[in-house]
Design a protein around this motif. Structure first.
Motif, PDB file in Angstrom:
ATOM      1  N   ASP B 379     -14.861  18.187  19.420  1.00  0.00           N
ATOM      2  CA  ASP B 379     -15.941  19.092  19.846  1.00  0.00           C
ATOM      3  C   ASP B 379     -17.100  18.218  20.315  1.00  0.00           C
ATOM      4  N   ASP B 380     -18.299  18.793  20.423  1.00  0.00           N
ATOM      5  CA  ASP B 380     -19.412  18.014  20.956  1.00  0.00           C
ATOM      6  C   ASP B 380     -19.762  16.814  20.078  1.00  0.00           C
ATOM      7  N   ASP B 381     -19.510  16.936  18.784  1.00  0.00           N
ATOM      8  CA  ASP B 381     -19.918  15.884  17.860  1.00  0.00           C
ATOM      9  C   ASP B 381     -18.796  14.916  17.499  1.00  0.00           C
ATOM     10  N   ASP B 382     -17.601  15.435  17.419  1.00  0.00           N
ATOM     11  CA  ASP B 382     -16.523  14.644  16.839  1.00  0.00           C
ATOM     12  C   ASP B 382     -15.332  14.462  17.775  1.00  0.00           C
ATOM     13  N   ALA B 383     -14.585  13.438  17.464  1.00  0.00           N
ATOM     14  CA  ALA B 383     -13.330  13.164  18.156  1.00  0.00           C
ATOM     15  C   ALA B 383     -12.217  13.205  17.123  1.00  0.00           C
ATOM     16  N   GLY B 494      -7.019  11.719  12.202  1.00  0.00           N
ATOM     17  CA  GLY B 494      -8.352  11.509  11.641  1.00  0.00           C
ATOM     18  C   GLY B 494      -9.446  12.097  12.517  1.00  0.00           C
ATOM     19  N   LEU B 495     -10.597  12.248  11.914  1.00  0.00           N
ATOM     20  CA  LEU B 495     -11.753  12.800  12.614  1.00  0.00           C
ATOM     21  C   LEU B 495     -12.868  11.754  12.566  1.00  0.00           C
ATOM     22  N   LEU B 496     -13.490  11.491  13.698  1.00  0.00           N
ATOM     23  CA  LEU B 496     -14.599  10.529  13.685  1.00  0.00           C
ATOM     24  C   LEU B 496     -15.682  10.974  14.673  1.00  0.00           C
TER      25      LEU B 496
END
Lengths: 275, 1061
Positions: B379-383, B494-496
């Motif tokens: 999303d806008d914040d995370d990959a 994973g989420l970063l």
């Protein structure tokens, strides 16, 4: 998780901020969602490592509740909850007791329940720390993850409403509740400390496997201390705090209030009344 | 692991002078149970005073001992004075404590051991009781032992214990004892936890040794001159001698070995004057696994330098140039020839798999093929990122440890992606020999597939569950060719944060190692994975097996993410294959590094410097920490009992300098290390395979065929596996591996990784090695198609799906086998371009072969795993596979062809066939059509048709929803007019879809508008039966109650059939 990765609260508590301490240890892994469930219910969650709490036990005087989340504290080495429980029993039991005496709450979920049992805080007969129940290896001798139905069977617990049912998952290898002896078993029932029981397909007892997933005595899934302000349970209410978490969601649609969230809401309602 | 197809990182230059290796002033915290154990408690108690002080400790002394003992756990360990070495030499007393369940308690572990012993062929056993045995090092009185038992080791409700002697687990004379304990030097987390917590209670405990004694009631007695049947069965059923000692009887009182420090003397290896023959011998003798050409290149390099290499330099080169790290074959040059003509590739991967990604050029691909994992926008914040690894050879030898460290390794890949990602889901795909294989058919030196599978599942379970990462998706395949060399794929997502995707170590940054300690674990893992297994591997290569400790890795995860959010490091990577050698070698490829191995915390003394350098001990990460951030980084680690040390400094010399204290033990130029491998051109050829097709009559009744297919381990339920994995932790599960009121299989997993957000990730896989037996090009297309259709059937959007490749092959110096890789790689490229889905990460594992004692080589099937990862905007829009309402219409979307080669039906008939499923030009349209219909809310259930074809999918949807189905084969789209083919063909890009009658028209319009072939083939019914009318319309070719179908499916695996009570 660190404070920086702590989930954002969907809404702020009011009027006074009710603070719930999420106490984690090495291997705790349900801290984020457990804190989030309290935030959804209107409290604010503060997550601290037990090392920090041991260093500053005074933080317990500054919160209104404690949740010990699920996970594998210290890898379940020496039996689930033993190491974490031993630390609390030796160094924090008094502070926790004072919190409860003030009207505060303590919730132990899954590994947190195992920890509470090892500390002796539940069942806590006569407000002593005698360890009179344990959570033994599942009869299947293996870890199992499945959804179960629970029924609240006490009017004592501030987390529950008697007769209420909850669809929530279990995920553990050591969850078979076992009282020390027949006297203990009877007393748990007689004193209203049997808080939650697994329910069979027809709603009756005994619930056969896998409805009672671990072989717990009398289908007991959770117990409360005599005050009703400490609750330990094997199932995970925080894993049913959003409608889409339910395995029934794709069939039956969204529930207005997810079953697991209700336990957190009841608890926060209690805190609002007290603080 | 770390080296998976990453080109070197962007170069940074700095004018700062190279700093020499820096060491922490204070010795790092001796970790619990290891050297802390040796040092802390007992040293304070003092061996000389042991007797008196232990029996009646004077208050002051007791307090002192308590204080000292608490230090490792509670205090800042850095403050403790260093241990005087002399005190370690005297042996300390050891106290024995044994714990067992009270006799009236049910003993589930004993029951399981009982069942396993019976399965291993032991007769006469009526009961097994387990006794836990602990040996505590230190000057302890019986009262201390009692306290240790009462407070920690024994449960007051269910356990009993004895101190100072053996506890008989069964009435005297009825049972024989078998004891299982970890071999010396093998990590035992439980013993370490015991030491830590006992010290925190003030007990002067040093090291702890744990064991388990099984009291086997009714065990036959040993006969003189014959092997002891109990020992034989126990070795098979109760322990694994790769990591454990199994002995009959109880363990004698334990004597902890005295530590033996290793002298630091640089060892050079003469190489400059070696003949080609000698070079080959040297490569073998040192387990370098380097080719002759590579060895010659090393020789030339050192001739040029005018000196001999040290052993560490040779090891470093071997690790860096290993197939595992360098992908010499897939990233190499190939001259290929087949029926389509000649092609030459300078870099096979770059011109196939990467090429598709480059041409698709998706803006949401944030980092592809250059980091530990592929990264796409969430999303806008995370990959979100994903990586899939194999861990085959270690799992073959020690399935529990091998699989556990496989998942542990891929999790560290995710932790080391960008500046650190938070793992949110895991996947596992396994290939084993048939679980019901006759024991005499299992080659010598192989574990039985049943045993192997149990161990692998337990390893993944215990590691994944302890890490708190839900295992949400997977597959298990069986084929006799996997018997000696199982395939274990472990994937992690994973989420970063999007602003944490890039990393680069800068000259002057400190090289910080944190997490687990270094031991002899997994020496030569990278090179071990590059050779074939043999019947002797179990004994020869056991040093290459690592033992995992999930909680150490969980602690690493906790501090790593906190440090990331506080910006305390500039680059990070995991210690995977090759250990520090690979991790530092890669991170510093563009800068240079100066390392002091004496700073590395060790599990035990006696490691040589080269062992420290290449050890693959688990749970270690390396970070580049700016000097000014180091105090904060260290404090963060200390607060959570994670050990962190400065190993050295990143420099700007483009050299890799390795010291041990004052001795320089290696000094290599980064250029030689990373670009010195001689490039060779390999030749490959390819010819399509195939066998006869089924030409028997189209049988009138296929119910029994369907039941048999449902009961094959390939198709049957994996519930026994799935439920042992926590798939709910992190509270993100939306679509689980099992679905519906009665637990049918899901197509893909959906997880909502951000609490409170409905944005989700979808994860699926495709794998078709048996189609690959005929045509690897078609296999690649089919695997991509399957992964994508699984995801789309669940509600994913083709526009937001990325894929990963994992090639698992035999030796590729055989031109035909390399040719199969070329064809599969071309298939990957063409399929990715067709569907518009980029590859973002991949990995290959070659040399998957087993050489039997007789010299026969069993090669695994050419196994390509495609994993798909996608982003879903609203998880509430997802769809599951179970039928939901009687009266709904059921459609088949996509066409069925006579394509049974490689199908489960043909395998059951013992046929290979020639006509493999072909993914056609309409495939993308078909997926897009279904995607649109799901997005419009027209679909109540959808399931892709894959293993077992239409018939199996229909049965699964019906029993999962506990609703019947009437289906008419005459209406199924496609040119096929035989019922058996229509039922069991595994043609690509097909679905069964449940649509409410009120949406039928809209659904039909949608299919037509998108250009997809679809037809109504039946209706969901209240009656719990599956009825399928034959293609001629005259009679039912399948008629079965749901219970029978479900029953066949549920009991396909030979596990968990026993009820829990």
């Amino acid at each position: 998780m660190s404070p920086a990765t702590k989930p954002r609260a969907p809404r702020r508590a009011k009027p006074a901020t009710l603070r719930v301490l999420v106490m984690r240890a090495a291997g705790t892994n349900c801290d984020r969602e457990s804190g989030f469930a309290f935030e959804q219910a209107g409290a604010s969650a503060v997550t601290l490592h037990v090392n920090e709490v041991l260093r500053r036990p005074a933080v317990l005087a500054d919160v209104h509740g404690v949740v010990i989340p699920g996970g594998f504290s210290h890898g379940d080495d020496l039996g689930a909850g033993t190491v974490f429980g031993t630390k609390i029993r030796a160094r924090l039991a008094d502070a926790v007791r004072r919190l409860v005496d003030r009207g505060g709450i303590v919730l132990g979920i899954c590994n947190g329940f195992q920890v509470l049992v090892k500390t002796g805080l539940v069942p806590g007969f006569d407000h002593k720390l005698d360890r009179t129940v344990t959570l033994a290896q599942n009869l299947s001798n293996r870890y199992e993850d499945r959804w179960v139905t629970l029924e609240a069977t006490t009017d004592r617990s501030v987390f529950l409403r008697p007769g209420e049912r909850y669809r929530v998952p279990v995920a553990h290898a050591e969850g078979r509740l076992l009282p020390l002896d027949e006297r203990t078993r009877k007393r748990l029932h007689a004193d209203g400390q049997v808080a939650l029981r697994y329910v069979g397909p027809d709603g009756g007892h005994p619930a056969p496997y896998p409805f009672n997933p671990n072989g717990a005595v009398d289908d007991i899934a959770g117990i409360t201390d005599p005050t009703g302000r400490i609750l330990g349970l094997m199932p995970h209410p925080e894993r049913h705090q959003f409608p889409w978490q339910s395995p029934d969601f794709h069939r039956d649609g969204a529930k207005e209030t997810p079953d697991g969230l209700r336990m957190f809401q009841h608890a926060v309602e209690h805190l609002r009344r007290v603080f | 692991m770390a080296a998976a197809r990453k080109p070197s990182r962007p170069s940074r230059t700095s004018s700062r002078p190279a700093a020499s290796a820096t060491r922490t002033k204070a010795k790092p915290a001796p970790r619990a149970g290891r050297s802390a154990a040796k040092a802390a408690g007992p040293r304070k108690a003092g061996p000389a005073k042991a007797g008196t002080s232990a029996k009646s400790p004077k208050p002051a002394k007791a307090a002192q001992a308590r204080k000292a003992a608490k230090a490792p756990a509670m205090k800042r360990p850095a403050a403790r004075p260093a241990a005087p070495r002399a005190s370690r030499t005297a042996a300390l007393p050891v106290l024995r404590i044994e714990v067992a369940l009270k006799p009236d308690q049910i003993d589930p572990a004993g029951r399981e051991a009982h069942a396993e012993l019976l399965a291993a062929g032991l007769t006469g056993v009526t009961d097994v009781r387990v006794v836990r045995v602990y040996f505590l090092e230190g000057a302890l009185a019986a009262a201390d032992g009692k306290r240790a038992a009462v407070e920690v080791l024994a449960d007051p409700v269910m356990d009993r214990f004895v101190v100072g002697r053996t506890l008989e687990g069964a009435p005297a004379g009825t049972a024989r004892a078998v004891t299982v304990t970890r071999k010396a030097g093998v990590t035992d987390p439980e013993a370490e936890s015991a030491a830590t917590i006992l010290r925190s209670l003030g007990l002067a405990v040093g090291r702890v040794k744990a064991a388990r004694t099984f009291w086997v009631v009714g065990a036959p007695a040993a006969k003189a001159g014959a092997p002891d049947p109990l020992l034989e069965a126990a070795r098979d059923a109760l322990g694994n001698e790769v990591i454990e000692d199994v002995m009959v009887g109880t363990l004698p009182d334990w004597r902890f070995p005295a530590p033996t420090p290793a002298p630091v003397v640089r060892r050079d290896v003469p190489i400059r004057d070696l003949s080609p023959e000698d070079l080959g011998e040297l490569s073998k003798a040192l387990h370098l696994s380097l080719s002759l050409a590579a060895m010659a290149a090393v020789r030339e390099h050192f001739r040029g330098l005018g000196r001999e290499p040290s052993d560490l330099e040779l090891e470093t080169v071997a690790q860096t140039w290993s197939e595992h790290c360098k992908h010499k074959t897939l990233a190499g040059a190939v001259e290929h020839e087949d029926e389509h003509g000649k092609r030459s590739f300078k870099n096979l991967l770059k011109e196939t798999v990467f090429e598709a990604t480059r041409r698709l050029d998706k803006a949401w691909c944030l980092s592809v093929f250059r980091d530990n994992a592929g990264v796409i926008a969430f999303d806008d914040d995370d990959a979100v990122c994903m990586k899939v690894e194999t861990h085959n050879h270690p799992s073959a030898i020690e399935p529990y440890g091998g699989a556990g460290t496989g998942i542990g390794g891929v999790i560290r890949d995710i932790l080391g992606t960008g500046l650190g990602a938070r793992p949110v889901a895991s996947t596992d795909v396994f290939c084993f020999g048939p679980p019901d294989m006759a024991p005499e058919r299992v080659p010598e030196g192989c574990l039985h597939p049943r045993r192997l599978m149990k161990g692998v599942v337990a390893g993944v379970r215990d590691y994944g569950n302890r890490m708190g990462i839900p295992t949400v998706n997977g597959a298990i395949l069986f084929d006799p060719r996997y018997v000696g060399n199982p395939v274990v794929f472990c994937g992690c997502v994973g989420l970063l944060p999007r602003d944490r995707v890039e990393k680069a170590a800068r000259p002057g940054d400190l090289i910080v190692a944190f997490g687990g300690r270094t031991g002899r674990d997994g020496i030569h893992g990278a090179t071990f994975s590059s050779v074939e297994l043999t019947s002797k591997s179990e004994t020869v290569s056991s040093g290459a097996v690592q033992i995992g400790d999930a909680i150490t890795e969980k602690k690493v995860l906790d501090v790593l993410l906190a440090a990331r959010d506080r910006g305390l490091f500039t680059a990070i990577t995991d210690c995977g294959a090759g250990g520090f050698s690979s991790a530092v070698g890669e991170m510093a490829a563009e800068t240079g590094a100066d390392v002091d191995l004496a700073a590395a915390p060790l599990k035990y003394e006696g490691l040589r410097y080269d062992e420290i350098w290449i050890s693959e001990a688990q749970e270690r990460m390396v970070a580049a920490v700016p000097r000014k951030a180091w105090p904060a980084f260290r404090a963060l680690c200390e607060a959570e009992d994670v050990e962190a040390v400065v190993l050295g400094t990143f420099t700007d010399t483009k050299r890799l300098v390795v010291r041990h204290g004052k001795t320089v033990v290696g000094d290599l130029s980064m250029e030689f290390l990373h670009d010195g491998l001689p490039r060779i051109v390999r030749k490959s050829t390819f010819k399509r395979g195939g066998g006869p097709e089924h030409d028997g009559p189209d049988r009138a009744d296929q119910t029994s065929t369907l039941l048999a297919l449902l009961g094959t381990p390939d198709i049957g339920s994996k519930e026994w596996v799935i439920r042992q994995y926590d798939h709910e932790v992190q509270a993100g599960a939306v679509v689980r591996p099992l679905t519906g009121v009665k637990d049918g299989p899901s197509d893909a997993a959906v997880v909502a990784p951000k609490l409170g957000s409905v944005k989700g990730v979808v994860i699926s896989n495709g794998i078709h090695p048996f189609v690959g037996d005929v045509d690897p090009y078609a296999m690649a297309w089919l695997a991509v198609d399957e992964a994508l259709r699984n995801a789309v059937a669940t509600g994913a959007s083709l526009e937001r799906l990325a894929i990963l490749d994992n090639f698992t092959w035999g030796r590729c110096d055989v031109p035909e086998r390399l040719g199969a890789i070329v064809r599969a790689a071309e298939g990957c490229r063409d399929a990715a371009l067709h569907f518009g889905t980029p590859f973002v990460s991949g990995k290959d594992s070659l040399n998957n072969e087993f050489r039997t004692a007789a010299g026969d080589v069993i090669v695994v099937p050419n196994t390509l795993l495609i994993s798909a990862l996608g982003v879903i905007d609203d998880v509430r829009r997802t769809v599951t596979t179970d039928f939901k309402r009687a009266g709904d219409l059921v459609w088949v979307v996509g066409e069925t062809f006579d394509e049974c080669a490689g199908s489960r039906w043909y395998r059951m008939l013992g046929l290979l066939g020639r006509q493999v499923p072909v993914v056609r030009a309409s495939a993308r349209r078909t997926l897009a059509a279904l995607e649109g219909a799901i997005a419009m809310g027209l679909v109540r259930a959808a399931h892709d048709l894959s293993d077992g074809g239409l018939a199996v999918a229909a049965a699964e949807m019906a029993f999962a929803g506990d609703l019947g189905l009437d289906l008419d084969l005459g209406k199924v789209p496609g040119p096929v007019r035989r019922s058996d083919r229509l039922l069991f063909s595994e043609s690509a890009t097909r679905f069964l879809v449940e649509v409410a009658p009120e949406h039928a028209e809209a659904f039909e319009r949608r299919m037509a508008a998108a250009g997809a072939v679809a037809a109504v083939v039946g209706r969901v019914t209240e009656a719990p039966r599956l009825t399928i009318r034959g293609v001629t319309g005259e009679r039912d070719v399948v008629a079965a109650p749901l219970d029978a179908l479900k029953d066949a499916w549920t009991h396909a695996l030979p596990f968990g059939r026993e009820e829990a009570r």
